[in-house]
Write an enzyme that holds these catalytic residues in place. Structure first.
Site: not given
Ligand code: PEP
Ligand code: MG
Length: 755
Positions: A363, A604, A628, A675
């Site tokens: 935090h 992913e 991932d 993302c």
């Molecule tokens: C990813 O795996 O790139 C992703 C955006 O999901 P997370 O980081 O939440 O696993």
């Molecule tokens: Mg992911």
């Protein structure tokens, strides 16, 4: 032999510092192997020397004094070849170098074993005997095995600065390493703070029936006082913290009201313990649940619980917090700093934060980032008790701390601060400008959010919408699965905040390293286990509740996009779509005017890359989770320090996978968003642009940097770079190519070396 080895390793691991660990090694190895001398030489990489650091058998006064150039003597030879050298007579070897001050000339047999970690020779373990007889195979094997165990301990000590202290004495002269927690550089003066009250020191004490009510009252009124304190801190930081970060204070308030804490403690008081003792047991039990969790973020919550416990104890004991005087340039230092201690320092005086524990998901790290204060966490070897009032530099980019820095180091950091300031001003000038290439192609930038649901994330004006709303955290901060109504509220807030811009909400992606405290999953291989869609399809009630909540939240707004995580097979998509349609039909039956949102899948898992077409045919959009995807493609757990250097999003296989995804999506005219963290990395953006991705989604802090890159390249140039990158066989070549490309357009400053 094996038993001897096991015992030595155990003793080494139990040693409180490197000096004693080395001492154990030389003594015990000499004994077990029946050698006449055992010594350890460590490599001083800066001075390019081997330093005699521990010995049993040579003259002790030579310790730290004997320093051999890296390429000299038998020690240098072992180190150079990174191989064991076993000689019946060392002194007759051409590389032998006589060092009078050790008294070594009396010995004949020589065994030198390199101490290697991550392909680097950290030092050499040397055994000598009077007789000219080689060491036998068993003995050599034992020493080689030990040297490999020793390497880990030395690396740890070296990176944490212990070595520097050991060689010079007193305060470390080199920097101390921790984890980067909040970017930026702070130069100031250390102010050390300590936890307010020692909960662990509280004894149990029996109370008689007549005293029970008074104890309960003392506890309840302490809770009220702490709630007021938290309110005060929240108000104080209201102007400087982003709303999503201020929500930490809400989490504390929730904890203060939780049944576990309130009823747990009251129950123990009624069972006959006094309030402090009852509180200690309750807090301990609660914090330990978090401590045992695999997920780093959740483990960190254990220290929040303890911090809260101390505050309550302080109030029960009627102790007022010790007022500390903060001066401009304060670098707050502590062993287990709490967010409240940070909030206690007026923002204009706070220059940096250093904690010997914690990580970037603590935090206090989140708070420091929110306040824009450089921070380093987990600086385990900082001698906290000796740095009060000392000048200090916090390098939040690399997680380093310099105590009493020399003029050269200080000047270099001052230059970096000036560069940062200049960069910040230039970035600000980009606010409100379109995210468009030099030839007018628009690449919209979206926001990744989900830290705390009930808030208005920063960067909202800049973003084209939310590209990834992670729903895990609103689930994690509660002590049971949130029901449909709670979730409707949650999702409605974020949908409304961004409407009419689209908001992509992802169904629950727990498992892997994200565990729910109330839904424990124990697996030996969590990242390859029960995770994301695999869990929610096995528990359709969780999935349906969440989807119903999302659809209801979007009524009248119609800006929801629904995203499915961790898809491995088309069957999972078909099953999910069936459930989504079922939720939709049920809600219509119940009279809710819901509409079907666009549904997308995350790519992913490597299997999904090769099935992009089949997936694209079933859904409306694709979103690539490069975090991932990289981890699974390269078989590298990014949380594992032994292999962290292998985790690289510029690996040609990752780039190739992205190209493949784009081709698959194109076949069905589907849009692709990125993302993962890669989307927010200015260095990689030209490649993503070249690939023709349709949007990028990232943390708020990256928006302006990425926009700057986009506005500096044409699509043609981006494609050219992509083609060149795809010819590279190694990540390092891709990196060089991209660094040069950013340099050409004057953007080198956007990329900071992290090591
Ligand atoms: C990813 O795996 O790139 C992703 C955006 O999901 P997370 O980081 O939440 O696993
Ligand atoms: Mg992911």
């Amino acid at each position: 032999m094996l038993e001897a080895l096991r015992r030595i390793v155990q003793e080494v691991n139990e040693a409180p510092n490197l000096e004693q660990a080395l001492d154990v090694i030389v003594r015990r190895v000499k004994q077990v192997v029946r050698a006449d001398v055992c010594s350890v030489y460590l490599t001083d990489f800066d001075a390019r020397q081997h330093v005699l650091q521990a010995t049993d058998g040579l003259r002790p006064q030579a310790l730290g004094r004997v320093r051999l150039p890296l390429n000299r003597g038998l020690v240098g030879w072992v180190s150079e070849r990174a191989e064991t050298v076993n000689l019946d007579d060392g002194s007759s070897h051409p590389r032998y170098m006589r060092i009078a001050e050790t008294g070594e000339q009396r010995f004949r047999a020589f065994l030198g074993v390199p101490i290697i970690q991550n392909r680097k020779v950290l030092g050499v373990l040397v055994l000598r005997r009077y007789e000219a007889v080689r060491f036998d195979e068993d003995e050599v094997n034992l020493v080689v095995t030990l040297a490999s165990q020793l390497a880990g301990a030395i690396t740890y000590a070296r990176t944490s600065g212990e070595l520097a202290r050991l060689q010079v004495g007193g305060l470390p002269t080199h920097f101390l390493s921790g984890l980067p927690a909040s970017p930026g550089i702070g130069i100031g003066v250390a102010v050390v703070v300590y936890p307010p009250a020692d909960l662990d020191a509280v004894p149990d004490r029996t109370v008689v029936a007549a005293e029970i009510d008074a104890e309960c009252d003392a506890f309840r009124s302490a809770l009220e006082d702490v709630a007021e304190d938290i309110d005060r801190f929240a108000q104080r930081t209201a102007a400087i913290l982003r709303p999503e970060d201020r929500a930490l204070f809400d989490a504390w308030q929730l904890m203060l009201e939780s049944d576990t804490l309130v009823d747990g403690t009251l129950g123990r008081i009624r069972a006959g313990n006094w309030a402090p003792g009852a509180l200690r047991t309750t807090i301990d039990e609660h914090a330990r649940i978090f401590d045992a969790m695999e997920d780093e973020y959740l483990r960190e919550r254990g220290s929040d619980v303890r911090d809260l416990g101390r505050r309550i104890l302080m109030r029960i004991q009627n102790i007022q917090a010790h007022p500390v005087e903060y001066l401009p340039g304060t670098i707050l230092v502590g062993e287990e700093l709490s967010a409240m201690q940070i909030a206690d320092v007026p923002r204009e005086l706070l220059t940096g934060v250093v904690s010997t524990t914690g990580s970037s998901s603590s935090h206090i790290a989140i708070l420091a980032r929110g306040m824009g204060v450089p921070a380093a966490m987990g600086v385990a070897d900082l001698p906290v008790a000796r740095v009060q009032g000392r000048e200090m530099i916090v390098d939040g980019y690399r997680g380093r701390v310099h105590v009493a820095p020399g003029p050269v180091v200080k000047a270099e950091y001052q230059r970096q601060i000036a560069d940062d300031l200049a960069l910040g001003t230039e970035l600000e000038a980009l606010r409100g400008l379109p995210s468009e290439t030099t030839d007018g192609y628009s690449l919209p930038l979206f926001l990744n959010t989900g830290l705390v649901s009930e808030s208005r994330p920063v960067g909202i004006e800049e973003a084209a919408g939310v590209g990834l709303y992670r729903t895990e955290l609103p689930f994690i901060v509660r002590d049971r699965f949130p029901g449909e109504e709670v979730q409707v509220d949650n999702y409605r807030t974020v949908l409304k905040t961004f409407a009419p811009r689209p908001v992509t909400i992802r169904t629950l992606d727990v498992g892997g390293d994200k565990a729910l405290p109330y839904f424990p999953v124990v697996e030996s291989n969590p990242f390859l286990g029960w995770r994301g869609i695999r869990i929610t399809l096995d528990h359709p009630e969780i999935f349906l509740t969440q989807v119903r909540a999302m659809l209801r939240a979007a009524i009248g707004l119609d800006n929801l996009q629904l995203l499915l995580p961790m898809i491995t097979t088309v069957g999972e998509v078909d099953d999910s779509l069936m459930l989504i349609q079922r939720a939709h039909a049920e809600l219509l039956d119940e009279g809710f005017p819901v509409s079907m949102p666009p549904v997308g899948v995350m790519i992913e898992v490597p299997a999904a890359v090769y099935q992009t077409k089949a997936l694209a045919r079933r859904v409306q959009f694709l979103s690539v989770g490069t975090n991932d995807l990289t981890q699974y493609l390269l078989a590298v757990d990014r949380n594992n320090p032994h292999v962290a250097r292998l985790y690289n999003e510029l690996h040609p296989a990752v780039l190739q996978a992205l190209v493949e995804i784009m081709e698959g999506a194109r076949a069905y005219g589907r849009e692709v968003s990125i993302c993962g963290e890669m989307a927010g990395d200015p260095l990689v953006v030209p490649l993503l642009l070249g690939m023709g991705v349709h949007s990028l989604s990232m943390g708020a802090g990256s928006l302006l940097r990425v926009k700057w890159v986009i506005r500096s390249f044409s699509r043609a140039r981006a494609r050219e770079l992509l083609n060149a990158a795809l010819m590279c066989e190694q990540a390092s070549s891709v990196q060089r190519l991209l660094l040069d490309a950013l340099g050409e357009v004057g953007l080198s400053g956007l990329v900071r070396p992290m090591h």
